[in-house]
Design a protein around this motif. Structure first.
Motif, short mmCIF file in Angstrom:
data_model
loop_
_atom_site.label_atom_id
_atom_site.label_comp_id
_atom_site.label_asym_id
_atom_site.label_seq_id
_atom_site.Cartn_x
_atom_site.Cartn_y
_atom_site.Cartn_z
N PRO A 221 0.82 -1.22 0.00
CA PRO A 221 0.00 0.00 0.00
C PRO A 221 0.85 1.27 0.00
CG PRO A 221 -0.89 -1.59 1.54
CD PRO A 221 0.42 -2.15 1.09
N ILE A 222 0.39 2.27 -0.75
CA ILE A 222 1.15 3.52 -0.87
C ILE A 222 0.57 4.65 -0.03
CG2 ILE A 222 2.03 2.95 -3.16
CD1 ILE A 222 -0.17 4.68 -4.36
N GLY A 223 -0.54 4.38 0.68
CA GLY A 223 -1.12 5.41 1.52
C GLY A 223 -1.81 6.48 0.70
N GLY A 224 -2.00 7.66 1.32
CA GLY A 224 -2.67 8.75 0.64
C GLY A 224 -4.17 8.56 0.56
N SER A 225 -4.83 9.56 0.00
CA SER A 225 -6.28 9.50 -0.21
C SER A 225 -6.55 9.04 -1.64
CB SER A 225 -6.91 10.88 0.02
OG SER A 225 -6.73 11.28 1.36
N HIS A 226 -7.47 8.09 -1.79
CA HIS A 226 -7.72 7.47 -3.08
C HIS A 226 -9.01 7.99 -3.70
CE1 HIS A 226 -4.92 3.77 -2.65
NE2 HIS A 226 -4.52 4.74 -1.84
#
Length: 316
Positions: A221-226
């Motif tokens: 997982p790369i995080g952030g808002s998707h």
């Protein structure tokens, strides 16, 4: 529909060997695209190799913290998986934006990647189409092409790839795993899987004859808002005029990919780098060198405005 023979494969390598041995053979799984094309005699396989018994319908965690998605995982199962919803939300959102519930229940991960263009001239066998009949010309160029591509196209083809799922996989840097007739496996970055048309628009992907997709792998997982936003002519069961898949961080950095605009999911790393400067800068980088028609030039502005809305939502 023309007559064909049929067999059910027992192993991935056997399936690949069966298709490789017969020039007119095709794999079939869910069949949500292939069967329609066979009814129209756009696809005319002489032999179908059914891969539904291969056990490639599981989603498994990988050693590096990602997910391995079997090629036969249905779109519904993939979108609803707890791990996908938690860590790869852009993928869930993209899948749910596509088709209908009934089709998502049957459509598979591998089949989604391999679905063919929805260009109306491809579907009309009375019209010239280099994808359907190489060398016949492209009736879409100079025709009704509002829905078609603005970048990555060529003088031989301006069709777009229709998959929503593939756009999300592109922004996530997924890889496609395959096996060939000899049992040899390889991994293809999704960025390299779909090909631009050039002079050979009928060659749509990097697969060799008989090569079978066995899985799609997501990195950790790369995080952030998707985000995934799809702009279309009606609210459901329609293909994208423009779609935007984005993973955005609090500082404005992130990744963006576009659908509905090119023969493959469209992501340009220069556009990612410009995200902190805003949607305008990112869109200019993404669509540098675009060749829109007079009917679809609006797509470039629409893509920029859709991305701007996602950036604003991320900041809210």
């Amino acid at each position: 529909m023309r007559a064909f023979t049929y067999e059910r494969a027992r192993t991935p390598a056997a399936a690949a060997a069966a298709v490789a041995a017969n020039k007119g053979a095709k794999f079939i799984a869910g069949g949500t695209n292939l069967l329609d094309l066979m009814k129209l005699e756009i696809e005319t396989p002489t032999h179908l190799v059914d891969v539904q018994d291969l056990g490639l319908d599981r989603i498994e965690e990988t050693k590096d913290g990602g997910l391995r998605i079997g090629t036969l995982v249905s779109n519904t199962a993939l979108a609803s998986d707890r791990r996908v919803r938690k860590d790869y939300g852009v993928l869930t959102r993209a899948i749910v934006a596509g088709a209908s519930g009934q089709l998502r229940n049957k459509a598979t991960t591998g089949g989604n990647l391999l679905q063919r263009t929805r260009c109306p001239y491809f579907y009309d066998t009375n019209q010239a189409c280099n994808k359907r009949r190489p060398g016949s010309g492209c009736a879409a160029i100079g025709g009704v092409n509002r829905q078609l591509g603005v970048i990555g196209t060529s003088d031989a083809c301006i069709a777009t790839h229709p998959s929503d799922m593939a756009v999300a996989l592109r922004v996530l840097d997924a890889s496609v795993e395959t096996v060939d007739a000899g049992g040899k496996t390889r991994s293809i970055p999704v960025a390299e899987f779909h090909r631009l048309p050039g002079d050979t628009p009928h060659v749509e992907n990097a697969l060799q004859p008989g090569e079978l997709i066995t899985a799609v792998t997501l990195p950790a997982p790369i995080g952030g808002s998707h985000f995934y936003h799809k702009v279309r002519d009606r609210a459901s069961y329609a293909f994208a005029l423009v779609s935007v898949a984005a993973v955005l961080n609090a500082d404005g950095s992130g990744r963006v990919a576009f659908g509905g605009v090119a023969p493959k999911p469209w992501r340009v790393k220069a556009a990612d780098a410009q995200l902190p400067a805003g949607a305008g800068a990112a869109a200019r980088a993404a669509f540098a060198g675009a060749r829109p028609t007079h009917e679809n030039a609006f797509k470039i502005t629409l893509a920029e405005r859709t991305l701007a809305a996602l950036i604003a939502e991320n900041r809210a």
